[in-house]
Design an enzyme around this catalytic site. Structure first.
Site: not given
Ligand code: ACO
Length: 378
Positions: A261, A315
């Site tokens: 998140h 989720d």
């Molecule tokens: N699985 C694996 N690694 C992850 C995940 C994940 N779900 N989420 C973040 N990371 C890691 C990234 O790879 C990154 O690692 P790094 O720094 O080594 O490159 C770090 O954590 C930061 O990730 P970002 O993508 O920059 O985080 P951001 O804040 O942009 O994304 C998001 C947040 C979109 C929710 C992301 O965690 C994701 O895509 N999760 C999966 C989809 C999901 O469950 N979405 C629902 C969110 S809740 C909602 O909207 C209701």
């Protein structure tokens, strides 16, 4: 004006001042109008929470009864909207059907009187009342059936579950569904709320505001993740497969759906409540084999990615709750929208109170003074 540093995804940049909800991502706290989510989930109802978010205070008994009654009276949708929905392809995603139907409401209520509190209230009531009817109508129509009329003797959540398959729902299932709506109704400046506020800032009508937010909610990085979670649990298939599956995703740098998140760096408090609700449902209606897989996933992901603050988000467990209620997977996100419409409308109202059109800037990184090359020389 000083030139600000470009932040992809506008991370950490405030887009509004708001008193609607508050998140502490380090401590795992979520409040609506200052009230903790755990308390609202235990004591409130969806419509009462919607009232709180939109008008800023918990309603009195009379105010709540009046609001519930108004919503009850506006649940029916016009036959022209039903006829329009009948023309939608049954293979289309219900979020697309909802976006089109919400936008179509604007055709019927085209008067725009944004400074009139009565107009605000009517629009709020109409949208909160009709969105569930439109979701349920599409569900029945894509199966070739006629939609059913809303039942005035049922409360908001029980009526929605009834309209989905014409069966009066179990009271525990209806209660738990209502709590799920409370958990999904609002969450500060997320992507769909930002979308709603940008659209609202142009002073368009609330149907366009909601339609644009529905479109934004649908993506797999936002509300669409709950569908992908179930798909993922099905692909994993057994507890033994969890570890290699997670390790493979991490190695390929793929996102694990239902985890992570932008704000929470601990387990999302809504995921904790949803997990408890799922367990309550399983103890009444029987276990779900995917729950064990989900629990193992939570353990393995915490072990592998806990240091990055990657834990279950809202989720992750919501899909298991809806699955146990027999709700089709592709309705999970429209259900999220049924709840979130009240949050979007709270932001619509707040945006109008101190509106300035959104017009951010960009960092231009293209060329200048480029030659125009005639078509036969390209
Ligand atoms: N699985 C694996 N690694 C992850 C995940 C994940 N779900 N989420 C973040 N990371 C890691 C990234 O790879 C990154 O690692 P790094 O720094 O080594 O490159 C770090 O954590 C930061 O990730 P970002 O993508 O920059 O985080 P951001 O804040 O942009 O994304 C998001 C947040 C979109 C929710 C992301 O965690 C994701 O895509 N999760 C999966 C989809 C999901 O469950 N979405 C629902 C969110 S809740 C909602 O909207 C209701």
């Amino acid at each position: 004006m000083s030139v600000c540093e470009y932040k992809p995804g506008l991370e950490g940049i405030p887009a509004a001042q708001s008193s609607i909800s508050y998140v502490d991502g380090q401590k795992g706290i979520l409040e609506y109008r200052g009230i903790r989510i755990e308390e609202l989930a235990a004591k409130s109802t969806f419509l009462e929470t919607a009232y709180l978010l939109i008008w800023g205070e918990l309603p009195s008994k009379e105010e709540l009864a009046a609001f519930e009654e108004e919503v009850r009276l506006h649940r029916r949708i016009k036959y022209r909207i039903r006829d329009m929905m009948k023309c939608f392809p049954e293979s289309g995603h219900p979020m697309d059907a909802l976006q089109a139907s919400a936008a179509a409401l604007g055709l019927f209520y085209s008067l725009r009187d944004l400074h009139n509190p009565a107009y605000i209230r009517d629009s709020v009531v109409r949208l909160i009342a009709t969105i569930p009817t439109m979701v349920a109508a599409f569900q029945l129509m894509r199966k070739g059936n006629d939609p059913v009329r809303p039942r005035d003797d049922l409360d908001y959540s029980a009526n929605f579950l009834y309209m989905l398959d014409e069966k009066e729902p179990d009271p525990l299932a209806a209660k738990i569904f209502d709590i799920c709506l409370i958990l999904h109704v609002e969450h500060t400046m997320n992507a769909s709320t930002f979308s709603a506020r940008v659209t609202a800032s142009t002073l368009t009508d609330p149907y366009a505001v909601v339609a644009s937010a529905v479109g934004t909610l649908g993506g797999p990085l936002h509300g669409g993740a709950n569908e992908e979670v179930i798909q993922m649990l099905e692909d994993i298939g057994s507890v033994a497969n969890v570890r290699p599956y997670v390790e493979d995703l991490i190695q390929r740098k793929a996102k694990i759906m239902g985890f992570g998140h932008r704000v929470y760096k601990v387990k999302d408090p809504r995921a904790t409540i949803l997990q408890n609700l799922a367990e309550e449902l399983f103890s009444k209606f029987g276990e779900d084999k995917y729950y064990e897989i989900a629990q193992e996933m939570e353990r393995v992901v915490a072990e592998k990615l806990g240091h990055k603050g990657i834990y279950p988000n809202v989720d992750f467990y919501s899909g298991l709750v809806y699955r146990k209620m027999g709700i089709p997977t592709d309705l999970f996100t429209p259900i999220f929208a049924i709840a979130r419409v009240a949050g979007w409308l709270a932001h619509w109202k707040e945006q109008l109170e101190e509106n300035r059109i959104f017009r951010p800037t960009q960092v231009y990184n293209g060329q200048h003074e480029a030659p125009y090359i005639p078509i036969d020389q390209r």
